[in-house]
Every structure is written in C-alpha cells, then in structure tokens.
Design an enzyme around this catalytic site. Structure first.
Site, short mmCIF file in Angstrom:
data_model
loop_
_atom_site.label_atom_id
_atom_site.label_comp_id
_atom_site.label_asym_id
_atom_site.label_seq_id
_atom_site.Cartn_x
_atom_site.Cartn_y
_atom_site.Cartn_z
N ASP A 113 48.10 34.85 38.53
CA ASP A 113 49.36 34.97 39.62
C ASP A 113 48.98 34.29 40.85
O ASP A 113 47.92 33.78 40.99
CB ASP A 113 49.31 36.70 39.83
CG ASP A 113 50.34 36.82 40.78
OD1 ASP A 113 51.61 36.10 40.70
OD2 ASP A 113 50.41 37.87 41.62
N ASP B 144 50.92 34.75 44.38
CA ASP B 144 50.97 35.65 45.63
C ASP B 144 49.96 36.86 45.67
O ASP B 144 50.07 37.66 44.65
CB ASP B 144 52.32 36.34 45.86
CG ASP B 144 53.18 35.00 46.16
OD1 ASP B 144 53.07 33.76 46.02
OD2 ASP B 144 54.61 35.48 46.42
#
Length: 491
Positions: free
Chosen positions: A274, A276
């Site tokens: 991922d 963020d």
C-alpha cells in the site's frame, strides 16, 4: 601356648595398590604441588596399568561407531552438561512430511510499556465531572494507537476490558531475553501436538541485535518449533489470534509472527505495498485538503473521513468519492508540488534495493492518486503502480471532484494482486502484501503472507503477521534473513 580367643585378629600387611600409586615417587613425597594440575593427576602409564588390572563382567562386545546415532542409545556429552543429538530439523523420513512452525519475535523497542503499578506520565486523568467522553479520554492514554484490539471503552460491548498483564521486559531486559523465550516455549507446550507426537523440539536464531547496547542483546529472534500444534484442534489462523499469544505479546512487549515452515516462506517472488501510511508516512488526500484554507475546517473533515475509512467504519469506495468531491477546484498541478513533501517510510529504500537483488518483483496498489503513485514508484524502482485517476478539467486545469473508472478499493486491490501474480507466473503462496488500512485486508488474505505495518486495530487482528517497528526493513526478518544478510542485500 594357646591363643586368647578375646584377642583381636591380626591384620594383613598393608600394601599400595595401583589406584593408590602416583606416576612418580618424588611427586608422591614432595612438599609442594603446582596449582596448575590437580592432586589426582596421573600419568598415562598409570592409567594403562590400571586398565590392565580392570575386568569387565560380563564381557560386552563394543560395536564401532558408524557416524549415525542410535535411537536406543544416542550419543551424549556428559562432562559438565547433557547434550542429546536429535533430528527435528532434518529431512523427514520416507512417507512423512515436515511439520514445523516458525515464530519470529520482534521486540518493540520504540514503544515501551509502563508498569501497571506506576502511573503513566503520559496519562493525564481528567477531573470528575469533566464531561469528557471515553473516546476523548482514551486519546490521553499511554496505549499505542495501533494496539489490538482497541483502546476505546465504547468499542467493548457489555463489559470493560480485562486488566492488562504486568509488563515483564523492564524486569528481564528490554529485548527478547532468555526468560522471554522460555516463557514463549512454555506457552507453546500447552497446545496439543499432532497424533503420534510426544515431544516438542525447538531451536532458535538471533536475527537482529541491539547495537546501541554494550552487551548486544537480541531484538529479533526466530524460533523453530517441531512439530507444530495440532491443526485439527487449532488451525494456524486461529493460533495467531489466540488470547494467550496476545497476552504474551503485551507482557513482553513483542510482536509474534507465526508461519508454517514451508519453502515459499524463504523465497517470496512478489511483494505488494500500500502507499499511504505504508510506503510513505502520510495520507496524500489529507495533504491535498490541507492546502485548502476556505472553509478552514476542510482539512479536519477530510482527515476524519480518512481515519474512519481506514478503521473500517466506513465503506472505502463511497468515502473516497466523498473526499474527492471536497477537493473540487484544486489545481491539477498540485500533485507535482506535493512530490517534495512526501516522506518515505524509514527502511523502504534499502528494502526495495534488497528485494531487487533477490529478484523479487514489487508493486504499489494505492487507494490514493495515480500521479503521485506513479512518480513514487519510479523514484523507488517499483515494477508496478496502480491508483485512482481523478478527472481534471481541460479548460481550467482544476479537479472536478470526480473519479475516472473503478475505485482502487479493497476488492480492486485483491484483483490487481492476482492479475500481477498471474502475469509474472508467480504462485500466490510466494506473494507478500503489506498495508495498514481496512481496504488492504482482502489483498492480504489473497497473498501467501499479509503484513500489517503499524496498522489500524482491526487490521492488526486480521492480518497473518504484523510489524510495529520504526523500519520497514524488518520485513526481511520474516523471510529468515539475519541482520548481517540484510546489510549485504541493502548495501
């Protein structure tokens, strides 16, 4: 003259036997014996003489040692310690299969716990009648925000949380101490073994040490347990969530990662991240909202929606569209202006370098924005990058508040992970997924290993492994690499 029957019987003439004789007459009668040798030190000649006078009854034939220890009489070292040769980590016998469990213990040195008997300096109890809600008071607690299951009393139904176990790391050492390992082995011995198994064998390796401490205590330890607990009684997925494992983690301030010892554990071929709060420490959409000054509370509103979505309280797709609408009117060039602001997570750059040297493919699947995601992937050298595309008005060059195509949410992330693995010809057992939010859970479930990185409480509970350190480079320890090997890979 007859002998008096009451007189004592005359003893035989005393004589010096071989066991009483020294190898030297002078050594037997000298006044000083050097302290470097004990008094019972004999020469080789005396030993040979004693053996000649010794008889073995009944005589026993001595079989030559063929290099393979016998199951009935395994070779032992009995001088000072007892050591038994065993084969729990060797190749299994024909018809059998390996059944080992790998437990990697990570000490959380950046997040020490405070004794229950000592008031925490971080906790400021509110006065009576202050009117503060439990959730507000929980924010002043010394409990970390990533602690599983939660630090909010409102989230506990019917009854308050149980008393936290007393931390032991401040008593036995701020590291993975021998007492910590012994406590974990005792805990694992309470689980039933597979049918036909009677003993639990274990071995350990120190993967990382605390170089700042003079005594170099271990902070990451890998334990090999053979056999693994009976899967029909307690599957590995349930064992990871067991209450005793969680309590042990709280007592010793460690994260325990449990994995079956398979070939794919040591040889991943695809790692998906991922973006963020994983590859970077911020949330991009919050950075965009912070640039809007009118209305003044917009940044706080967007941050609140982001937090609730990551916690799993809101459906991600609808929450993302709602936040993007609030960004309508921002210039499209703002993505380029945010590039220098992005803060790459500690350890990410050497981790990507190490994975490349191992031939591992890498990808970033972000629920954020494609312009920044693609740029970051190019900076780090990732092989794949997927994110959301926002619509920019061609005439004004500003965001319209709409999203183009499908939202890269939890379902789409799982689909993209599977697509990349199929394209590269990689089995899902050799895929690793790393994330922090609820929208990462499905791709973690699809991968062979799902790692929650400083994640939200629900993600910590559901992921197969979790890391709560200060460097993402610790991910390599889950594959069995030592600190020395990590330095070589990331050099």
């Amino acid at each position: 003259m007859s002998q008096d029957p009451q007189s004592p019987t005359r003893q035989g003439r005393p004589s010096m036997t071989a066991s009483m004789r020294s190898s030297s007459f002078l050594r037997e009668h000298q006044q000083y014996r050097p302290p470097s040798k004990p008094e019972n030190h004999y020469g080789i000649d005396t030993v040979v003489e004693d053996l000649q006078a010794t008889s073995v009854s009944p005589p026993r034939e001595i079989s030559p040692f063929k290099g393979i220890p016998s199951a009935e009489n395994p070779p032992r070292v009995i001088d000072g310690q007892s050591h038994e040769l065993s084969h729990p980590n060797c190749t299994p016998l024909p018809g059998a299969s390996t059944n080992r469990l790998i437990a990697t213990l990570f000490y959380k040195s950046t997040n020490p716990r405070v004794s229950n008997a000592i008031p925490s300096p971080q906790r400021n109890p509110s006065p009576k009648g202050s009117g503060q809600s439990p959730s507000v008071r929980a924010a002043d607690s010394d409990l970390p925000p990533t602690m599983a299951p939660t630090s909010k009393l409102d989230d506990f139904p019917l009854e308050p949380p149980a008393t936290e176990p007393e931390p032991l790391d401040h008593l036995y050492g701020a590291n993975v101490s021998p007492m910590c390992i012994a406590s974990f082995l005792h805990l694992m011995s309470t689980f039933p073994l597979p049918a036909g198994s009677t003993d639990l064998h274990s071995s350990h390796r120190c993967l990382k040490i605390d170089q700042s401490h003079q005594e170099h205590h271990p902070t990451v330890v890998e334990l090999t347990l053979s056999p693994a607990p009976a899967s029909d009684y307690l599957p590995l997925k349930d064992l990871r969530k067991h209450e005793l494992i969680y309590r042990f983690e709280r007592e010793w301030n460690v994260d325990v990662a449990l994995r079956a010892d398979t070939l794919w554990r040591r040889y991943p071929r695809l790692v998906v991240f991922d973006m963020d709060s994983t590859l970077i420490t911020q949330e991009v959409i919050d950075l965009l909202a912070a640039t809007i000054k009118d209305p003044p509370d917009l940044a706080a509103r967007v941050a609140d929606i982001t937090h609730r979505a990551m916690m799993g309280e809101l459906e991600f797709d609808s929450a993302f569209r709602e936040r993007v609408k609030l960004l309508a009117g921002l210039p499209g060039t703002l993505f380029n202006e945010l590039r220098p602001v992005l803060d790459v997570t500690n350890g990410v750059r050497p981790l990507i370098k190490a994975l490349k040297r191992l031939g591992v493919k890498t990808a970033v699947l972000s629920g954020g924005f494609l312009p920044l995601t693609s740029w970051l992937a190019g900076e780090l050298g990732l092989d794949y990058a997927h994110a959301n595309e926002v619509v920019i008005d061609e005439q004004t060059g500003k965001l319209t508040g709409e999203v183009k195509g499908r939202i890269v949410g939890k379902e789409r992330k799982r689909e993209l992970l599977i697509e990349i693995a199929e394209k590269e010809g990689i089995a899902l057992e050799q895929v690793v997924a790393v994330g922090d939010g609820a929208n990462d859970l499905l791709m973690m479930e699809a991968a062979g290993l799902g790692v929650a990185w400083n994640a939200k409480p629900m993600v910590q509970m559901e992921a197969s492994s979790r890391l709560n350190g200060d460097s993402l480079l610790d991910l390599l320890h889950l594959f069995g690499f030592t600190e020395e090997e990590v330095r070589q890979l990331s050099a």
